[in-house]
Motif scaffolding. Structure first.
Motif, PDB file in Angstrom:
ATOM      1  N   LEU A  54       0.653  -0.883   0.101  1.00 52.74           N
ATOM      2  CA  LEU A  54      -0.043   0.051   0.202  1.00 52.74           C
ATOM      3  C   LEU A  54       0.827   1.275   0.035  1.00 52.74           C
ATOM      4  N   LYS A  55      -0.238   2.463  -0.460  1.00 50.79           N
ATOM      5  CA  LYS A  55       1.228   3.516  -0.458  1.00 50.79           C
ATOM      6  C   LYS A  55       0.365   4.492  -0.533  1.00 50.79           C
ATOM      7  N   GLU A  56       0.979   5.816   1.273  1.00 52.20           N
ATOM      8  CA  GLU A  56       0.224   6.547   1.700  1.00 52.20           C
ATOM      9  C   GLU A  56      -0.500   6.659   0.430  1.00 52.20           C
ATOM     10  N   PRO A  57      -2.101   6.821   0.894  1.00 55.27           N
ATOM     11  CA  PRO A  57      -3.375   7.652  -0.012  1.00 55.27           C
ATOM     12  C   PRO A  57      -2.959   9.109  -0.132  1.00 55.27           C
ATOM     13  N   SER A  58      -3.222   9.348  -1.455  1.00 61.37           N
ATOM     14  CA  SER A  58      -3.137  10.762  -0.819  1.00 61.37           C
ATOM     15  C   SER A  58      -3.440  11.572  -0.498  1.00 61.37           C
ATOM     16  N   LEU A  81      -6.532  -7.126  -0.226  1.00 59.79           N
ATOM     17  CA  LEU A  81      -7.156  -6.027   0.606  1.00 59.79           C
ATOM     18  C   LEU A  81      -9.459  -5.856   0.737  1.00 59.79           C
ATOM     19  N   PHE A  82      -9.519  -6.458  -0.105  1.00 54.72           N
ATOM     20  CA  PHE A  82     -11.036  -6.424  -0.331  1.00 54.72           C
ATOM     21  C   PHE A  82     -11.650  -7.069   0.504  1.00 54.72           C
ATOM     22  N   GLU A  83     -11.698  -8.151   0.770  1.00 53.26           N
ATOM     23  CA  GLU A  83     -11.244  -9.195   1.473  1.00 53.26           C
ATOM     24  C   GLU A  83     -11.461  -9.296   2.787  1.00 53.26           C
ATOM     25  N   LYS A  84     -10.579  -8.024   3.238  1.00 51.21           N
ATOM     26  CA  LYS A  84      -9.846  -8.411   4.185  1.00 51.21           C
ATOM     27  C   LYS A  84     -10.783  -7.157   4.736  1.00 51.21           C
ATOM     28  N   GLY A  85     -11.214  -6.206   4.503  1.00 45.17           N
ATOM     29  CA  GLY A  85     -11.863  -5.167   5.094  1.00 45.17           C
ATOM     30  C   GLY A  85     -11.640  -3.722   4.129  1.00 45.17           C
ATOM     31  N   TYR A  86     -10.750  -3.668   3.534  1.00 44.09           N
ATOM     32  CA  TYR A  86      -9.820  -2.728   4.103  1.00 44.09           C
ATOM     33  C   TYR A  86     -10.497  -1.489   2.687  1.00 44.09           C
ATOM     34  N   ASP A  87     -10.760  -0.167   3.200  1.00 44.33           N
ATOM     35  CA  ASP A  87     -11.448   1.022   2.688  1.00 44.33           C
ATOM     36  C   ASP A  87     -10.725   0.958   1.036  1.00 44.33           C
ATOM     37  N   MET A  88     -11.536   0.128   0.199  1.00 41.22           N
ATOM     38  CA  MET A  88     -10.860   0.223  -1.800  1.00 41.22           C
ATOM     39  C   MET A  88     -10.656   2.100  -1.538  1.00 41.22           C
ATOM     40  N   GLU A  89     -11.467   3.168  -1.034  1.00 39.91           N
ATOM     41  CA  GLU A  89     -11.572   4.189  -1.975  1.00 39.91           C
ATOM     42  C   GLU A  89      -9.709   4.867  -1.371  1.00 39.91           C
ATOM     43  N   MET A  90      -9.248   4.056  -0.690  1.00 44.01           N
ATOM     44  CA  MET A  90      -7.660   4.162  -0.538  1.00 44.01           C
ATOM     45  C   MET A  90      -6.803   3.109  -0.957  1.00 44.01           C
ATOM     46  N   ARG A 121      -7.076   7.016   9.084  1.00 46.79           N
ATOM     47  CA  ARG A 121      -5.896   6.277   9.036  1.00 46.79           C
ATOM     48  C   ARG A 121      -5.330   5.337   9.373  1.00 46.79           C
ATOM     49  N   ASP A 122      -6.586   5.603  10.581  1.00 43.13           N
ATOM     50  CA  ASP A 122      -6.190   3.637  11.127  1.00 43.13           C
ATOM     51  C   ASP A 122      -6.386   2.772  10.385  1.00 43.13           C
ATOM     52  N   MET A 123      -6.988   2.714   9.892  1.00 45.80           N
ATOM     53  CA  MET A 123      -7.159   0.939   8.638  1.00 45.80           C
ATOM     54  C   MET A 123      -6.313   1.019   7.980  1.00 45.80           C
ATOM     55  N   TYR A 124      -5.639   3.140   7.664  1.00 46.02           N
ATOM     56  CA  TYR A 124      -4.536   2.419   6.405  1.00 46.02           C
ATOM     57  C   TYR A 124      -2.891   2.249   7.407  1.00 46.02           C
ATOM     58  N   LYS A 125      -3.144   2.387   8.476  1.00 52.38           N
ATOM     59  CA  LYS A 125      -2.290   2.120   9.241  1.00 52.38           C
ATOM     60  C   LYS A 125      -2.374   0.621   9.914  1.00 52.38           C
ATOM     61  N   ARG A 126      -3.523  -0.097   9.739  1.00 49.63           N
ATOM     62  CA  ARG A 126      -3.707  -1.131  10.303  1.00 49.63           C
ATOM     63  C   ARG A 126      -3.166  -2.146   9.256  1.00 49.63           C
ATOM     64  N   PHE A 127      -3.147  -1.720   7.725  1.00 56.01           N
ATOM     65  CA  PHE A 127      -2.964  -2.557   6.240  1.00 56.01           C
ATOM     66  C   PHE A 127      -1.182  -1.800   5.891  1.00 56.01           C
ATOM     67  N   LYS A 128      -0.580  -1.583   6.717  1.00 56.97           N
ATOM     68  CA  LYS A 128       0.196  -0.672   5.137  1.00 56.97           C
ATOM     69  C   LYS A 128       1.476  -1.645   5.034  1.00 56.97           C
ATOM     70  N   GLU A 129       0.937  -2.334   6.297  1.00 59.67           N
ATOM     71  CA  GLU A 129       2.564  -3.362   6.063  1.00 59.67           C
ATOM     72  C   GLU A 129       2.652  -4.747   5.031  1.00 59.67           C
ATOM     73  N   THR A 130       1.040  -4.889   5.135  1.00 57.17           N
ATOM     74  CA  THR A 130       0.717  -5.894   3.953  1.00 57.17           C
ATOM     75  C   THR A 130       1.358  -5.986   2.787  1.00 57.17           C
ATOM     76  N   SER A 131       1.731  -7.059   2.605  1.00 57.24           N
ATOM     77  CA  SER A 131       3.035  -6.511   1.090  1.00 57.24           C
ATOM     78  C   SER A 131       2.116  -8.477   0.727  1.00 57.24           C
ATOM     79  N   LEU A 132       2.147  -8.260  -0.715  1.00 58.75           N
ATOM     80  CA  LEU A 132       2.479  -9.537  -1.748  1.00 58.75           C
ATOM     81  C   LEU A 132       3.618  -9.639  -2.754  1.00 58.75           C
TER      82      LEU A 132
END
Length: 360
Positions: free
Chosen positions: A227-231, A318-327, A266-277
């Motif tokens: 994930l990239k930091e949302p604009s 990420l979608f299946e894990k509930g990430y906000d796809m707008e970000m 921002r909380d959501m992004y911080k929770r997912f930002k270490e996710t990589s594939l």
């Protein structure tokens, strides 16, 4: 364990030195020419008269030599002719192997980086496999662990018996003062160590022993996505974020609905930002853990050559894990990873039916 057949074979180059491994047997000198001829004659059903004619020796000398073998349980006399006993037949087979060994040997290619020997022997009548690989047998000018080398060629049991009985001598000759040779090989399949695979149609089930060593290090390209930091976050300074966090903790009623929403995002992004594939581009395998990085190769820019399959897979996860796809904004990285591949999987590279480099 599964492997994936590569659509196109991969060319592997290994640097090493050429040499020759010579094997001779002491069994011939221990028996002597007449005893050897008696064993052969008995095995072929020759009469005493025929043996006398071939050797030009008298019957008394022939019988004296035969008596040495009879007393040791190798021959017995039946109707004035010599017949091999069970032990004598075993000795005869070892004798034949001894003579074949003296006319053969191994041209070897010593891989200095991976500490092993690749060799092709010339005992075509003794073995079914012409090329194989073993752990290194090279120590200065002399080989060691020669039993494993000879066992790796799957010779007759007589060869192993002679080696164990210390009836074989081995000499290793290396070309000195020569430049290293580059020998090309091809690799037709790669193990899939990762969790998921794009195309399962090329998978081949393997047995557990397929990963027996020795191994060589295959350096291959890994593409990763994260994930990239949302604009929408990038225009907010660190101090402003700190203030918003303090208000949420100390003065929540001061925050607007928009501010609360922004902090939740921002909380959501911080929770997912270490996710990589990670994707092994050779096999199309996915991994959530970073494969081991090669120490010999630096990063490689992907440019626009990015995998759409990796993007789609990451987006779906990420979608299946509930990430906000707008970000949902992503960045790509790549690096060379290292994977241990059994050397036995390599085949000598052939160009139009001719080996790249002569073994002779």
């Amino acid at each position: 364990m599964w492997i994936r057949q590569l659509p196109e074979p991969m060319k592997i180059e290994i640097v090493g030195f050429l040499g020759k491994l010579l094997i001779t047997s002491t069994l011939k000198t221990e028996l002597g020419p007449v005893l050897r001829l008696l064993l052969k004659g008995a095995a072929q059903g020759a009469t005493i008269e025929e043996i006398m004619k071939v050797t030009d020796l008298s019957e008394s000398v022939i019988r004296e030599q035969a008596d040495w073998l009879i007393r040791r349980g190798m021959l017995e006399e039946v109707e004035e002719d010599f017949v091999l006993t069970l032990n004598g037949n075993e000795l005869y087979k070892r004798l034949i192997v001894s003579e074949q060994l003296d006319s053969g040997g191994w041209d070897i290619f010593f891989d200095v980086d991976h500490d092993r020997v690749l060799f092709k022997n010339h005992l075509e009548t003794l073995v079914e496999i012409e090329k194989t690989v073993t752990p290194s047998l090279y120590q200065k000018e002399n080989p060691f662990n020669t039993l494993k080398l000879i066992e790796a060629t799957m010779p007759p049991e007589e060869v192993i018996e002679q080696l164990e009985a210390e009836q074989l001598t081995v000499k290793l000759q290396f070309q000195k003062g020569t430049k290293p040779h580059v020998r090309p090989f091809i690799l037709r399949a790669i193990p899939t160590y990762f969790e998921e695979i794009i195309d399962t149609s090329l998978l081949i089930e393997t047995s557990s022993n397929i990963l027996e060593g020795p191994f060589f290090d295959l350096h291959y390209l890994i593409e990763s996505i994260h994930l990239k930091e949302p604009s929408l976050f990038q225009q907010i300074t660190a101090d402003e974020w700190e203030q918003l966090e303090r208000f949420r903790e100390e003065r929540p009623d001061w925050l607007s609905n928009e501010a609360y929403s922004l902090l939740k995002k921002r909380d959501m992004y911080k929770r997912f930002k270490e996710t990589s594939l990670y994707m092994d581009k050779e096999t199309g395998s996915f991994s959530r853990e970073a494969p081991p990085m090669s120490q010999q190769n630096g990063e490689k820019s992907l440019g626009t050559n990015r995998s759409s399959a990796l993007f789609i897979h990451f987006q779906k996860e990420l979608f299946e894990k509930g990430y906000d796809m707008e970000m949902f904004e992503v960045e790509y990285d790549s690096y060379y990873a290292v994977k241990q591949i059994p050397v036995s999987w390599l085949e000598e590279y052939m160009n139009q039916g001719v080996a790249h480099e002569s073994w002779s």
